[in-house]
Design an enzyme around this catalytic site. Structure first.
Site, short mmCIF file in Angstrom:
data_model
loop_
_atom_site.label_atom_id
_atom_site.label_comp_id
_atom_site.label_asym_id
_atom_site.label_seq_id
_atom_site.Cartn_x
_atom_site.Cartn_y
_atom_site.Cartn_z
N LYS A 67 1.98 -10.91 -22.44
CA LYS A 67 3.10 -11.85 -21.91
C LYS A 67 2.70 -13.26 -21.62
O LYS A 67 3.41 -14.22 -21.67
CB LYS A 67 3.87 -11.27 -20.89
CG LYS A 67 5.29 -11.82 -20.31
CD LYS A 67 5.48 -11.16 -19.00
CE LYS A 67 6.87 -11.83 -18.41
NZ LYS A 67 7.32 -10.88 -17.24
N GLU B 161 13.72 -13.01 -13.22
CA GLU B 161 13.22 -11.85 -12.67
C GLU B 161 13.75 -11.94 -11.17
O GLU B 161 14.04 -10.74 -10.57
CB GLU B 161 11.57 -11.66 -12.93
CG GLU B 161 11.35 -11.13 -14.14
CD GLU B 161 10.00 -11.38 -14.68
OE1 GLU B 161 9.07 -11.53 -13.75
OE2 GLU B 161 9.57 -11.33 -15.74
N ASP C 149 13.10 -4.71 -17.81
CA ASP C 149 11.77 -5.55 -17.28
C ASP C 149 10.87 -5.67 -18.05
O ASP C 149 10.01 -4.40 -18.12
CB ASP C 149 11.52 -4.97 -15.92
CG ASP C 149 10.59 -5.81 -15.21
OD1 ASP C 149 9.98 -6.75 -15.68
OD2 ASP C 149 9.93 -5.29 -14.22
N ASP D 123 7.62 -12.64 -5.72
CA ASP D 123 7.31 -11.65 -6.78
C ASP D 123 5.77 -11.84 -7.36
O ASP D 123 5.63 -12.85 -8.10
CB ASP D 123 8.32 -11.73 -7.94
CG ASP D 123 8.01 -10.75 -9.09
OD1 ASP D 123 6.94 -10.14 -9.20
OD2 ASP D 123 8.97 -10.48 -9.94
P1 ADP Z 1 4.40 -7.13 -13.76
O1 ADP Z 1 5.58 -7.64 -13.19
O2 ADP Z 1 3.43 -8.30 -14.22
O3 ADP Z 1 4.31 -6.31 -15.02
P2 ADP Z 1 4.00 -5.36 -11.78
O4 ADP Z 1 4.97 -5.76 -10.82
O5 ADP Z 1 4.16 -3.85 -12.62
O6 ADP Z 1 3.53 -6.51 -12.88
O7 ADP Z 1 2.45 -5.37 -11.07
C1 ADP Z 1 1.06 -5.00 -11.58
C2 ADP Z 1 0.12 -5.41 -10.92
O8 ADP Z 1 0.30 -4.81 -9.49
C3 ADP Z 1 -0.83 -5.21 -11.38
O9 ADP Z 1 -2.06 -6.04 -11.30
C4 ADP Z 1 -1.60 -3.98 -10.29
O10 ADP Z 1 -2.93 -4.04 -10.49
C5 ADP Z 1 -0.88 -4.42 -9.43
N1 ADP Z 1 -0.86 -3.35 -8.24
C6 ADP Z 1 -0.11 -2.10 -8.44
N2 ADP Z 1 -0.26 -1.02 -7.41
C7 ADP Z 1 -1.15 -1.83 -6.77
C8 ADP Z 1 -1.81 -1.50 -5.23
N3 ADP Z 1 -1.52 -0.37 -4.76
N4 ADP Z 1 -2.44 -2.34 -4.62
C9 ADP Z 1 -2.92 -3.62 -5.21
N5 ADP Z 1 -2.18 -3.93 -6.65
C10 ADP Z 1 -1.48 -3.09 -7.37
MG MG Z 2 7.22 -7.94 -12.94
#
Ligand code: ADP
Ligand code: MG
Length: 599
Positions: A72, A172, A10, A195
């Site tokens: 990205k 995804e 991922d 998502d």
């Molecule tokens: P991506 O798929 O884009 O890499 P993720 O699924 O890893 O992203 O999500 C990352 C996002 O989730 C970030 O913007 C992060 O700030 C947010 N995030 C992670 N934990 C929390 C939380 N507890 N509350 C709110 N936002 C969160």
């Molecule tokens: Mg993601």
């Protein structure tokens, strides 16, 4: 065995993960610190070397302009498609390049979104190799369903430059549905995957039926996620602190503080934002409550609503009522407001069974496991990638289930013996798009014995059935005895890798003309081969009753057919013409034969 292993990746805007299927279980691999999330962040040091992941996040404070995050958002896109907001929101500079975008690091140093992504993938490859104890070189990589072709291609080239062959680019939400559905293969469900990650938002509706996952519709925004929340919260902080102009490092610090506040307020009511020694000796502090932050975030989260509606509308007859589960994935779905809003908008309790950070990577690992034969039960492919058929007389391909048929599928045909007194019919099961059997792939073979009889007298029914697992069962029935022969062909019916399919299809196009010629030639040749011995035996029986000139005409026509048959020219029109001439010349002969039969 190890070389065959495929890892699932991922490659996220914010975080990236890598997983594999081990002993039948999909699992996420941890790095040497036991961490499973690798921040998608790369810092380029002055000596040109790159640091990736948590180390790069730590270096961001010191080297904001050399620390590249959320790349990205830029991958595979031309510069003129990037909004000024996005350019402003980025800590590092981006500029148009001859192809796509360039990221200047210094007077002499530049990088690009592809190179940065390659660094992240290289890091994930190392994490996997360290955890597994051997080299890996093949991967399934996920991308948002909304990614354009050039964004997908760019992701692929990043993987290649990291030394990984991309076996499949997987959407995804499909990956998330796979992770959700792996233990529900017997059930029939319509699910929506919501998502919301760091940089992108997707909503996809999938239908799960008998282990099959079909994407019914998908909608999304490649520029909507947690980063946008950070941005609006940062603006609020800036407003409260009454700071007009911000330096790059100041705005970067405020955004980090905004993100911390957002994440902490997902599980507490208030949060104290502290910015010590923000400007010289000046320090700032401001308290923010959950309801305050929700009011700030609501407009961004509202943007996901119309996208959901669009996906629901595009899924024919699949209004929100027909959705059995709304599965939440992505870090930003931890925000209570997101969950509450969804309940309110769609009157559905979101399904939180999936780990928001890991579901997509798990799905990628499962798909990788399917491709390398470590997971058999599930199928994402819902169509046959290539035609399936059997070889018929003269070495021709006779298609029974055409390419791109949805599975499960069932079809059959009746065949007869081509020559008299044949004792067996060989059923050769083939896959491919070429006209001649030998150019296609032989999947299996079965011989059907039967009582010898005159030509065309024996009838064998052949039925192809592909079940939802992609297993092809070929049933051959001798209609005289009702005896069945069953040939089972596991997996290969559907489980063909993309590149082989592409190769087969492009070869069939390249050879279309020659192939067609050969098919027509073969058909004409078979007609000649049927005609010649028939004429021969008729002449023996009743030839003496024909006048000399007619006999000569027949011999001449037969000789012409033989001549063309044995020549290397394969002159199709000439052979067809000669067959017709022989046919005509033998009209009286044929009539005499019939007469003789009734005497
Ligand atoms: P991506 O798929 O884009 O890499 P993720 O699924 O890893 O992203 O999500 C990352 C996002 O989730 C970030 O913007 C992060 O700030 C947010 N995030 C992670 N934990 C929390 C939380 N507890 N509350 C709110 N936002 C969160
Ligand atoms: Mg993601």
């Amino acid at each position: 065995m190890n070389e065959d292993l495929i890892i699932g990746i991922d490659l996220g805007t914010t975080n990236s993960l890598v997983g594999v299927v081990d002993s039948g279980f999909p699992l996420i691999l941890a790095d040497e610190d036991g961490e499973r999330l690798t921040p998608s962040v790369v810092t380029y040091l002055k000596d040109g070397s790159a640091v990736t992941g948590r180390e790069a996040v730590r270096l961001r404070k010191l080297e904001p302009e050399r620390t590249i995050s959320s790349v990205k958002r830029f991958i595979g896109r031309p510069f003129d498609q990037i909004s000024t907001d996005q350019i402003a929101a980025s800590d590092y500079k981006i500029q148009p390049a001859s192809i796509g975008i360039e990221i200047p690091l210094s007077e002499t140093q530049t990088t690009s979104p592809i190179e940065v992504s390659a660094e992240i993938l290289r890091r994930l490859k190392t994490v996997a190799e360290t955890a597994l104890g051997h080299k890996v070189s093949r991967a399934v990589v996920t991308v948002p369903a909304y990614f354009s072709n050039s964004q997908r291609e760019a992701t692929k080239s990043a993987a290649e430059s990291a030394g990984l062959t991309v076996e499949r680019v997987l959407n995804e939400p499909t990956a998330a549905a796979l992770a959700y559905g792996l233990d529900k293969l017997d059930e029939q469900q319509t699910v929506a995957v919501y998502d919301l990650g760091g940089g992108t938002f997707d909503l996809s509706i999938l239908q799960m039926k008998e282990g099959l996952f079909e994407v019914v519709s998908t909608a999304g925004d490649t520029q909507l996620g947690g980063d946008d929340l950070d941005l609006v919260i940062a603006k609020e902080i800036q407003r409260r602190l009454k700071l007009d102009e911000l330096t790059t490092s100041e705005s970067s610090r405020i955004r980090v503080a905004a993100c911390e506040a957002k994440e902490s307020l997902s599980s507490s009511d208030t949060h104290l934002i502290r910015l010590p020694f923000f400007r010289g000796n000046e320090s700032f502090e401001t308290e923010i409550s959950q309801s305050e932050i929700e009011a700030i975030m609501l407009p961004v989260i509202e943007r996901t609503r119309s996208i959901c509606r669009r996906a629901f509308a595009e899924a024919q007859n699949k209004g929100v009522d027909s959705i059995d589960h709304l599965i939440l994935v992505g870090g930003s779905t931890r925000i209570p407001l997101v969950r509450r809003s969804l309940e309110e908008w769609f009157e559905i309790i979101p399904n939180l069974s999936q780990h928001p950070d890991e579901a997509v990577a798990l799905g990628a690992a499962i798909q990788a496991g399917i491709l390398c034969g470590r997971v058999r039960e599930v199928l994402l492919v819902d169509v046959t990638p290539l035609s399936l058929g059997i070889e018929t007389f003269g070495g021709l391909m006779n298609v029974i289930i055409p390419r791109n048929s949805t599975i499960p599928a069932k079809a059959g045909e009746m065949f007869t013996n081509a020559v008299a007194n044949q004792e067996i019919i060989a059923i050769r099961v083939l896959q491919g798009e070429r006209e001649m059997a030998r150019d296609n792939w032989l999947l299996g073979e079965i011989e059907i014995p039967f009582q010898p009889g005159p030509k065309g007298n024996v009838r064998v029914g052949v039925q192809f059935e592909i079940d939802h697992n992609g297993i092809l069962e070929v049933l051959s029935r001798n209609t005289a005895t009702d005896e069945d022969h069953i040939l089972k062909i596991e997996s290969s019916a559907v489980d063909v890798d993309d590149s082989s399919v592409e190769r087969m299809v492009s070869e069939s196009i390249d050879h279309a003309f020659d192939d067609m010629n050969e098919r027509i030639w073969t058909e004409a040749r078979m007609k000649s081969e049927e005609l010649l011995p028939a004429v021969e035996s008729a002449l023996e029986l009743v030839g003496s009753k024909l006048p000399e000139d007619e006999l000569a005409e027949i011999h001449e026509a037969a000789a012409l057919v033989k001549g063309i048959l044995t020549s290397d020219l394969k002159d199709v029109p000439a052979l067809k013409q000669a067959n017709d001439t022989l046919d005509e010349a033998t009209q009286t002969l044929a009539a005499l034969l019939v007469e003789a039969a009734f005497k």
